[in-house]
Structure formats: structure tokens, C-alpha cells
Design a protein around this motif. Sequence first.
Motif, PDB file in Angstrom:
ATOM      1  N   ILE A 185       0.619  -1.425   0.172  1.00  0.00           N
ATOM      2  CA  ILE A 185       0.069  -0.136  -0.150  1.00  0.00           C
ATOM      3  C   ILE A 185       0.887   1.435  -0.193  1.00  0.00           C
ATOM      4  O   ILE A 185       1.218   1.438   0.653  1.00  0.00           O
ATOM      5  N   ASP A 186       0.556   1.757  -1.042  1.00  0.00           N
ATOM      6  CA  ASP A 186       1.383   3.031  -0.884  1.00  0.00           C
ATOM      7  C   ASP A 186       0.156   4.354  -0.326  1.00  0.00           C
ATOM      8  O   ASP A 186      -0.019   5.420  -1.533  1.00  0.00           O
ATOM      9  N   PHE A 187       0.489   4.620   0.646  1.00  0.00           N
ATOM     10  CA  PHE A 187       0.104   5.751   1.048  1.00  0.00           C
ATOM     11  C   PHE A 187       0.970   7.868   0.874  1.00  0.00           C
ATOM     12  O   PHE A 187       0.618   7.840   1.777  1.00  0.00           O
ATOM     13  N   SER A 188       2.497   7.146   0.281  1.00  0.00           N
ATOM     14  CA  SER A 188       2.609   8.508   0.494  1.00  0.00           C
ATOM     15  C   SER A 188       2.758   9.828  -0.019  1.00  0.00           C
ATOM     16  O   SER A 188       2.375  10.745   0.569  1.00  0.00           O
ATOM     17  N   GLN A 189       1.235   9.840  -1.081  1.00  0.00           N
ATOM     18  CA  GLN A 189       0.303  10.926  -1.292  1.00  0.00           C
ATOM     19  C   GLN A 189      -0.243  11.728  -0.620  1.00  0.00           C
ATOM     20  O   GLN A 189      -0.332  12.677  -0.489  1.00  0.00           O
ATOM     21  N   GLY A 191       0.455  11.243   2.535  1.00  0.00           N
ATOM     22  CA  GLY A 191       0.481  11.452   4.299  1.00  0.00           C
ATOM     23  C   GLY A 191       0.822  12.589   4.102  1.00  0.00           C
ATOM     24  O   GLY A 191       1.112  13.414   5.808  1.00  0.00           O
TER      25      GLY A 191
END
Lengths: 193, 248
Positions: A185-189, A191
Motif C-alpha cells: 500500500i502506497d500512502f505516500s501521497q 501522508g
Amino acid sequence: MKKLLGPIGIIVIILVVIALLFIPKYNSLVTAEENVDSKWAQVENQLQRRYDLIPNLVESVKGYANHEQEVIANITEARAQMGSASSPEEQAVANDALTGALSRLLVVVENYPNLKADANFRQLMDELAGTENRLAVAREDYNNEVQQFNKHVKRFPGNLMAGMFGFEQKEYFKATAGADKAPSIDFSQSGTH
Amino acid sequence: MKRCIVQIIIVCSMLLFFSNLAEATMPSPMKNTYIHDFANVISANVKEEINQYSEQLDQGTGAEIMVVTVDSLHGQEPKMYATKLIRSWGIGDKEKNNGVLILATLGQGEGNNDVVIAVGQGLEGALPDGKLGRILDNAFYPSASAGNLDQAFQATYSEVFRAVAQEYNWNGDLPAQTKEEDDIPTWLIILIIIVVIIIYSFFSKGGGGPRSGGYGGYPGSFGGGSSRGGFGGFGGGSSAGGGASRKF
């Protein structure tokens, strides 16, 4: 007297040797089977946990992306399939189907920044991703134990014992190629919200 | 025939070489430290601070919090990698499985770096996946994305530390040191060993020296005292795969 003791003595010695050879083998087969069973319990725990997390996830997705009916239906269907699977192989197949459905959900989620930022959804995804990893670990542990057990069953004198006492080779919990990776899961945006 | 042997040796050494390469993707632990900054991104005073906290926590509760930075995971799934690291290093107590690993990569390029907090089963209650994700979102991500890694690790570490300390109701007190063992001077221990060896070899007939099996007990009997003196190794803890990860 000497004549009588000779053959009987030899038979006794042979029996003792056989017993000494076979008792530890039998015990190690039992131990190996216990290990397989306990690791399988771990796999089932994680499958169950995953199964239980899905409805909550579907609910929170519906709140933001209700018109993504197809993805939601896929997940619900895969979950139902998982509920009815029984043997390790069936469960592995159902589990893969669910993994596929979930990864399609993750693609869709990218289009809903509000959903991605939702605290409840993030927590659910963390729990789910953690469960995926636990499942991967449990599966590896289980397959290792199965390998050990099957080695015992196949090799001499284990194979004789296995035939005599009804130990059968165990099934691996096998995933199809490519499906063994837990979805990341890429939540970086989001964050920075 | 000779050529054949040479070929076999070459093939074997190449196999050895490549198996070493495969092993090398997982770093080996150093002794006496709870922080392994292989990527070299944390400043010395933050390291020292984290080390001190972890050591006290370890001595007070047996729980081990480890911070590790590496350049890359070589394409492995972050949580799985962290789980394997906990297992292979044995972070945490063997019985309680109460190790925590904060692992970050720094060499995979911005937005592709991974940060993971992985826990042993013993701390899954205090640090469930959802909470770990929140810690990463709130404590790690804001500072790390702004380039302040010291701050990111410090904040993340203190959140984890607080949760572990709370789990054990630990208020920072260290257990009372057992003084007796420290009071035996080293020369006396050596003297006793020498006397025992002499007595042993005196009684073992034929002058062939004492059987090695007879000494099996000695190193262990002193081990109990020395294990308190700082972090000499790993507790042998395991993990069932709990944890959360993020990209940054």
C-alpha cells in the motif's frame, strides 16, 4: 538347551533391533505431524482474520466509492469462495482469488483521495496488509513443516511405518506464481494531509 | 582427470561465491548496539540516545527495540524482510517474542524508500498493525519527507518506546543488580578453575588428561552474571509477521 536358545535368542535380538529402529521413527513421525498441524492452525488463523476484515473494508470503501460495484462484488465473491474452501489446496486457490480482487481494489482506491486519507480505511488496510504478511509467514512455516514431514514419510524406514500406521503425505499450501506477494500500500501521497 | 578436478573446484567455488552473495542481502548484527545505521543517515547523538533507551528497556523489561537502516531491500517485500530480520537476528526475548524492529531503506530513491515497524507476537497487543501505521503516518512521514531523518527516527522511536514501556508498566527503573556475582574477583574464579582442573587430571588415570565432557558445565555457570552487562547478543525472539509499512 543350547540348540533351543540359539534361534530364539536370534529372533529376540532381531525383534529388539527392529523395535529400537522403529520406535524413535514412529515418534518422530508423530512429532512431525504435530508440527504440521500446529503450523496449519496458524495459517487458518490468518485466513480467518483476513476473512473477518473484508466486510469492514467493503463498508468503508462503499462510503466513498459506492459506484465501484464491480470491484466490491469481486471481493465479496472471493470472500465467499474462501469461506467454502476446505483443503489446503482449495484454500490457497481461494486465497489467491481474494488477493487478486484486493489488488484491483487498491488500483481503484488511487482515484479516491478522501478514501485514502480516511483514518478508518487506513487502519483497516494496515490490519489487512499485516495479516497478508502474517499469512505469508505462516504459509512458509507450514510448507517447511510439510516438507519435513513428507521427507519422514518417504524415506526408509519411515515409509514402512507410514504405510503401517496410516501417515499420508501432507498437502502444501501453494500459491500460484506471482500471487504470493502481499499487495503493498502506497500512502505516500496522502501522508501530507 | 586433472582438468576435471579443476573444473569441479571452479564450479564449487563459484557456487559458494553466489550463495554468499545471496546471503549478503541480509546484514549481520553487531554486538552491543541496538541501532544499525548501515545507510549512515542518523547522527551520532541520536544514535547514542536511542541506544541508551533501548538498553535500559531491555534490562528493565526484556523487550528489545532495534533500529536498522539499509540502502536497499533488493526488491524484497518490506514487512517480510523485517520479519525475517527479527527471526534471523533473534530480536526480543526467546519466550516472550517481544522484539520490535524499525527498519528503513534510504537508497531506493525518494518515494520508493520503505519504512517498516515489525513486531514479535509478544508485542502485537501493545503495537497492533493499525497503530503502527498511524505512528508511521504521524511520527515518521512528516519529518522524513522533509528530509529530517534524525527527527523522523527519534519521533518514531519514542512512540514505539512509550507503547512498549506502557505494556510492561515500566517506569524507567532498572532491576536491582545482583551484587554477589560481581563480588567474586576474577583471580579467584581462575584459581578455582585451575584447582578443579588439577584435581580432575590428578584423578583421571593414565595421565591422558581430563575428558572434555567433564567441563561442559563451567562456562554456563558464569554466564548468568555476565549477561547483565550490556547488550551482548540477541534474545532469540521471533515474529509471526506483525507490522506496518509505508513508502517515503
